[in-house]
Scaffold this motif. Structure first.
Motif, PDB file in Angstrom:
ATOM      1  N   ILE A   1       0.821  -1.217   0.000  1.00 13.37           N
ATOM      2  CA  ILE A   1       0.000   0.000   0.000  1.00 13.37           C
ATOM      3  C   ILE A   1       0.856   1.268   0.000  1.00 13.37           C
ATOM      4  CG2 ILE A   1      -1.631   1.353   1.364  1.00 13.37           C
ATOM      5  CD1 ILE A   1      -2.928  -0.836  -0.268  1.00 13.37           C
ATOM      6  N   PRO A   2       1.882   1.375   0.871  1.00 10.07           N
ATOM      7  CA  PRO A   2       2.730   2.580   0.801  1.00 10.07           C
ATOM      8  C   PRO A   2       3.400   2.744  -0.562  1.00 10.07           C
ATOM      9  CG  PRO A   2       3.081   1.431   2.875  1.00 10.07           C
ATOM     10  CD  PRO A   2       2.247   0.523   2.020  1.00 10.07           C
ATOM     11  N   ALA A   3       3.779   1.643  -1.198  1.00 13.22           N
ATOM     12  CA  ALA A   3       4.453   1.719  -2.491  1.00 13.22           C
ATOM     13  C   ALA A   3       3.523   2.274  -3.571  1.00 13.22           C
ATOM     14  CB  ALA A   3       4.977   0.347  -2.901  1.00 13.22           C
ATOM     15  N   ILE A   4       2.318   1.742  -3.663  1.00 12.65           N
ATOM     16  CA  ILE A   4       1.436   2.171  -4.753  1.00 12.65           C
ATOM     17  C   ILE A   4       0.951   3.605  -4.551  1.00 12.65           C
ATOM     18  CG2 ILE A   4       0.743  -0.201  -5.209  1.00 12.65           C
ATOM     19  CD1 ILE A   4      -1.920   0.331  -3.895  1.00 12.65           C
ATOM     20  N   LYS A   5       0.906   4.066  -3.310  1.00 12.59           N
ATOM     21  CA  LYS A   5       0.467   5.440  -3.061  1.00 12.59           C
ATOM     22  C   LYS A   5       1.494   6.468  -3.523  1.00 12.59           C
ATOM     23  CE  LYS A   5      -2.859   4.705   0.687  1.00 12.59           C
ATOM     24  NZ  LYS A   5      -3.178   4.983   2.118  1.00 12.59           N
ATOM     25  N   THR A   6       2.740   6.035  -3.711  1.00 13.83           N
ATOM     26  CA  THR A   6       3.766   6.967  -4.194  1.00 13.83           C
ATOM     27  C   THR A   6       3.727   7.132  -5.707  1.00 13.83           C
ATOM     28  OG1 THR A   6       5.473   5.254  -4.467  1.00 13.83           O
ATOM     29  CG2 THR A   6       5.267   6.270  -2.282  1.00 13.83           C
ATOM     30  N   ARG A   7       2.965   6.267  -6.396  1.00 14.50           N
ATOM     31  CA  ARG A   7       2.950   6.319  -7.861  1.00 14.50           C
ATOM     32  C   ARG A   7       1.514   6.320  -8.406  1.00 14.50           C
ATOM     33  NH1 ARG A   7       7.656   5.210 -10.579  1.00 14.50           N
ATOM     34  NH2 ARG A   7       6.386   5.985 -12.327  1.00 14.50           N
ATOM     35  N   PRO A   8       0.790   7.427  -8.229  1.00 11.17           N
ATOM     36  CA  PRO A   8      -0.576   7.474  -8.766  1.00 11.17           C
ATOM     37  C   PRO A   8      -0.623   7.368 -10.286  1.00 11.17           C
ATOM     38  CG  PRO A   8       0.149   9.644  -8.019  1.00 11.17           C
ATOM     39  CD  PRO A   8       1.167   8.665  -7.538  1.00 11.17           C
TER      40      PRO A   8
ATOM     41  N   LEU B   1       0.949   5.126 -11.979  1.00  7.23           N
ATOM     42  CA  LEU B   1       0.869   3.693 -12.261  1.00  7.23           C
ATOM     43  C   LEU B   1      -0.342   3.042 -11.604  1.00  7.23           C
ATOM     44  CD1 LEU B   1       4.641   2.725 -11.780  1.00  7.23           C
ATOM     45  CD2 LEU B   1       3.404   2.937 -13.954  1.00  7.23           C
ATOM     46  N   PHE B   2      -0.757   3.606 -10.469  1.00  5.49           N
ATOM     47  CA  PHE B   2      -1.859   3.036  -9.695  1.00  5.49           C
ATOM     48  C   PHE B   2      -2.882   4.138  -9.411  1.00  5.49           C
ATOM     49  CE2 PHE B   2       2.222   1.121  -8.489  1.00  5.49           C
ATOM     50  CZ  PHE B   2       2.030  -0.185  -8.893  1.00  5.49           C
ATOM     51  N   PRO B   3      -3.719   4.483 -10.387  1.00  3.28           N
ATOM     52  CA  PRO B   3      -4.713   5.549 -10.203  1.00  3.28           C
ATOM     53  C   PRO B   3      -5.581   5.296  -8.978  1.00  3.28           C
ATOM     54  CG  PRO B   3      -4.624   4.858 -12.499  1.00  3.28           C
ATOM     55  CD  PRO B   3      -3.796   3.879 -11.728  1.00  3.28           C
ATOM     56  N   SER B   4      -5.857   6.334  -8.232  1.00  2.00           N
ATOM     57  CA  SER B   4      -6.591   6.192  -6.976  1.00  2.00           C
ATOM     58  C   SER B   4      -7.947   5.528  -7.171  1.00  2.00           C
ATOM     59  CB  SER B   4      -6.769   7.565  -6.322  1.00  2.00           C
ATOM     60  OG  SER B   4      -7.453   8.447  -7.207  1.00  2.00           O
ATOM     61  N   GLU B   5      -8.590   5.771  -8.334  1.00  2.00           N
ATOM     62  CA  GLU B   5      -9.915   5.190  -8.560  1.00  2.00           C
ATOM     63  C   GLU B   5      -9.850   3.674  -8.784  1.00  2.00           C
ATOM     64  OE1 GLU B   5      -8.459   6.767 -12.597  1.00  2.00           O
ATOM     65  OE2 GLU B   5      -8.447   7.395 -10.488  1.00  2.00           O
ATOM     66  N   LYS B   6      -8.646   3.138  -9.017  1.00  2.00           N
ATOM     67  CA  LYS B   6      -8.504   1.698  -9.233  1.00  2.00           C
ATOM     68  C   LYS B   6      -8.108   0.933  -7.980  1.00  2.00           C
ATOM     69  CE  LYS B   6      -7.505   1.312 -14.171  1.00  2.00           C
ATOM     70  NZ  LYS B   6      -6.609   0.672 -15.177  1.00  2.00           N
ATOM     71  N   ILE B   7      -7.620   1.646  -6.969  1.00  2.00           N
ATOM     72  CA  ILE B   7      -7.074   0.968  -5.784  1.00  2.00           C
ATOM     73  C   ILE B   7      -8.129   0.136  -5.077  1.00  2.00           C
ATOM     74  CG2 ILE B   7      -6.104   1.336  -3.489  1.00  2.00           C
ATOM     75  CD1 ILE B   7      -4.467   3.602  -4.633  1.00  2.00           C
ATOM     76  N   ASP B   8      -9.334   0.686  -4.885  1.00  2.00           N
ATOM     77  CA  ASP B   8     -10.374  -0.041  -4.151  1.00  2.00           C
ATOM     78  C   ASP B   8     -10.959  -1.198  -4.945  1.00  2.00           C
ATOM     79  OD1 ASP B   8     -10.053   1.605  -1.982  1.00  2.00           O
ATOM     80  OD2 ASP B   8     -11.693   2.965  -2.513  1.00  2.00           O
ATOM     81  N   THR B   9     -10.613  -1.283  -6.219  1.00  2.00           N
ATOM     82  CA  THR B   9     -11.106  -2.386  -7.050  1.00  2.00           C
ATOM     83  C   THR B   9     -10.046  -3.456  -7.277  1.00  2.00           C
ATOM     84  OG1 THR B   9     -12.602  -0.880  -8.217  1.00  2.00           O
ATOM     85  CG2 THR B   9     -12.118  -2.995  -9.282  1.00  2.00           C
ATOM     86  N   TRP B  10      -8.833  -3.035  -7.627  1.00  2.00           N
ATOM     87  CA  TRP B  10      -7.810  -3.982  -8.066  1.00  2.00           C
ATOM     88  C   TRP B  10      -6.700  -4.244  -7.047  1.00  2.00           C
ATOM     89  CZ3 TRP B  10      -9.153  -6.679 -12.090  1.00  2.00           C
ATOM     90  CH2 TRP B  10     -10.047  -6.134 -13.018  1.00  2.00           C
ATOM     91  N   TYR B  11      -6.629  -3.450  -5.985  1.00  2.00           N
ATOM     92  CA  TYR B  11      -5.509  -3.596  -5.044  1.00  2.00           C
ATOM     93  C   TYR B  11      -6.000  -3.793  -3.616  1.00  2.00           C
ATOM     94  CZ  TYR B  11      -3.070  -1.888  -9.147  1.00  2.00           C
ATOM     95  OH  TYR B  11      -2.590  -1.737 -10.432  1.00  2.00           O
ATOM     96  N   THR B  12      -7.097  -4.512  -3.477  1.00  2.00           N
ATOM     97  CA  THR B  12      -7.670  -4.773  -2.159  1.00  2.00           C
ATOM     98  C   THR B  12      -6.938  -5.914  -1.463  1.00  2.00           C
ATOM     99  OG1 THR B  12      -9.256  -6.388  -3.030  1.00  2.00           O
ATOM    100  CG2 THR B  12      -9.940  -4.058  -3.000  1.00  2.00           C
TER     101      THR B  12
END
Length: 504
Positions: A145-152, A154-165
């Motif tokens: 989680i800390p890693a993906i939050k540094t790279r929006p 690559l990991f758009p915020s709207e996708k986190i709750d769907t694909w990175y749960t």
């Protein structure tokens, strides 16, 4: 599976559809079956290395940046590969492995997904302490989680709750645990973009070498069948992937992971060569038979924990009854210490001996299996803890632990250890579990739990029976020793004269 096969072939894979078909097996999921008789040493399918999914072949690590990748410790354990799989899946149909990822399971029978009530049925078995759920979720919250939050980007915020749960994290982790292979590491940057035309070369040379299976891959990979050395590797217990070893060798191998495994049934094996992998038959297979790879024939506790199933075959040690010949019982050294030393085990007198034992390479877990043999190392540790201070000083000077000599005192202590270990199960009653298994109302998870714990309890019951027999031999020595040649009972055998070397 038509879309998957078409994708496989489009990306350079070759499948001999004249001999192999993919089918569903009731209660076992998908698998491969022989369409016609297949001879030994026949190549069923091949695929380029670039079609495997790993931190080597995914574009994510290089896009993320190797410095940042390592800063967030994504190169340790499986968290990096899990993130690659989640990222590739988030690309949907645009991703290179989309057709493959869609074909993978999303539901598992492994204890990682069991309820607390179901896990209680595994109490005492070798499964519970190795599930690794706490460690896996710590990696998710502290690394991923800390890693993906540094790279929006690559990991758009709207996708986190769907694909990175967390749920998807566990699904990806269990896919790796149950389906991954250990493939020879390649030269080149981690995360280097891998088009189908790009070729990776093993680090050592152009020739195939022995694969490393140290991280806990699900399957075995052999060296090339063209004269190079093969491998009969085994998975480790590091299923959580929390390892200091770079996970770049762990890979998902499309098509190869469709093959199931069963005890002593391997008839095909995956071999690697410089630029591709190939599944080759290791014996003739009749039309209609299932094509099996190998998991290394682990005990039912490992099969359930990693793959969500158990093996039941006729067992000689059960007089033909069903079980797993590879079942084991683990006894922790701290239980041995507690039985021998009681509440003073942490005192200086015993702590020095425990530290010395470990420094000398002594076991901290002892294993009982289906062979009627007592672990000599356990007897040696018991004797070490029973030594007088003077004897202990001499032992330390010799730098050799005590011999595993068996006598009445050792027998009584071993009996107590085995009985305490038996009491740790949900129920120590073997007959009760055997009756439960005959019930048709059991859930699959409940049935699997009973099979695992029953196999372990039978081993402990067998060990207690061995003690009874050896105690009778001691009584025979006492009663007849003065009438003839003295018999010595030592380690795992009863022998005339000198005792045989004990088996660890």
């Amino acid at each position: 599976m038509d879309d998957f096969i078409a994708w496989f072939q489009h990306h350079g894979g070759a499948l001999d559809t004249s001999v192999m078909s993919i089918t569903d097996f009731p209660g076992s999921g998908r698998g491969a079956i022989a369409v016609k008789d297949i001879p030994e040493n026949h190549t069923i399918f091949t695929l380029p290395r670039s079609l495997t999914l790993s931190t080597q072949t995914s574009a994510l690590p290089s896009a993320f940046g190797i410095t940042g990748w390592r800063k967030h410790k994504l190169h340790k354990g499986w968290v990096g590969l899990i993130l690659c799989m989640m990222w590739e899946e988030a690309h949907g149909n645009q991703g290179k492995w989309s057709a493959y990822l869609v074909s993978l399971p999303t539901h598992f029978g492994t204890p990682m997904f069991w309820s607390n009530e179901e896990l209680q049925e595994l109490q005492g078995t070798a499964v519970v302490d190795k599930i690794g759920r706490v460690e896996a979720e710590r990696d998710y919250h502290e690394k991923l989680i800390p890693a993906i939050k540094t790279r929006p980007d690559l990991f758009p915020s709207e996708k986190i709750d769907t694909w990175y749960t967390l749920q998807r994290y566990h699904i990806a982790g269990n896919r790796i645990l149950s389906r991954s292979f250990q493939v020879e590491r390649w030269k080149g940057e981690v995360g280097q973009d891998s088009s189908d035309e790009h070729e990776y070369v093993p680090e050592d040379s152009a020739e195939s070498t022995q694969a490393n299976t140290s991280i806990g891959s699900a399957m075995d990979v052999d060296g090339t069948g063209d004269g190079d050395e093969g491998l009969d590797g085994e998975s480790s217990d590091s299923d959580s992937g929390d390892s200091d070893i770079d996970d770049s060798d762990v890979a998902m191998v499309p098509m190869a992971d469709l093959l199931n495994a069963r005890y002593d049934s391997e008839n095909a094996k995956l071999f690697y060569e410089e630029h591709h992998l190939q599944m080759v038959t290791t014996k003739p297979i009749k039309a209609g038979e299932q094509i099996f790879n190998t998991y290394g024939d682990p005990p039912n506790s490992d099969l359930l924990r990693r793959y969500g199933h158990v093996d039941l075959v006729p067992c000689p040690h059960l007089k033909g009854a069903l079980g797993n010949p590879q079942d084991i019982v683990e006894i922790r050294a701290d239980l041995v210490v507690k039985v021998i030393c009681g509440d003073v085990a942490n005192g200086e007198k015993y702590q020095q001996r425990i530290d010395w034992w470990l420094d000398e390479g002594g076991d901290d877990v002892f294993v009982l299996d289906t062979d009627p043999i007592l672990p000599a190392a356990m007897t040696s540790l018991i004797r070490l803890l029973l030594l007088s201070q003077e004897e202990w000083e001499k032992t330390r000077e010799k730098e050799r632990p005590p011999k595993a000599k068996f006598d009445r005192q050792i027998s009584e202590l071993l009996r107590r250890i085995f009985e305490i270990r038996l009491s740790t199960y949900q129920s120590p009653d073997i007959e009760a579990d055997e009756k439960l298994l005959a019930s048709e109302s059991l859930t699959l998870n409940m049935r699997h739990a009973i099979i695992v714990r029953l196999g372990e309890k039978r081993i402990l019951a067998g060990a207690l029976e061995i003690l009874r027999i050896k105690e009778a031999a001691l009584d025979d020595v006492r009663d007849t020793g003065s009438k003839g040649k003295k018999r010595v009972v030592s380690g795992d055998t009863t022998s005339e004269g000198k005792s045989k070397k004990t088996r660890h």
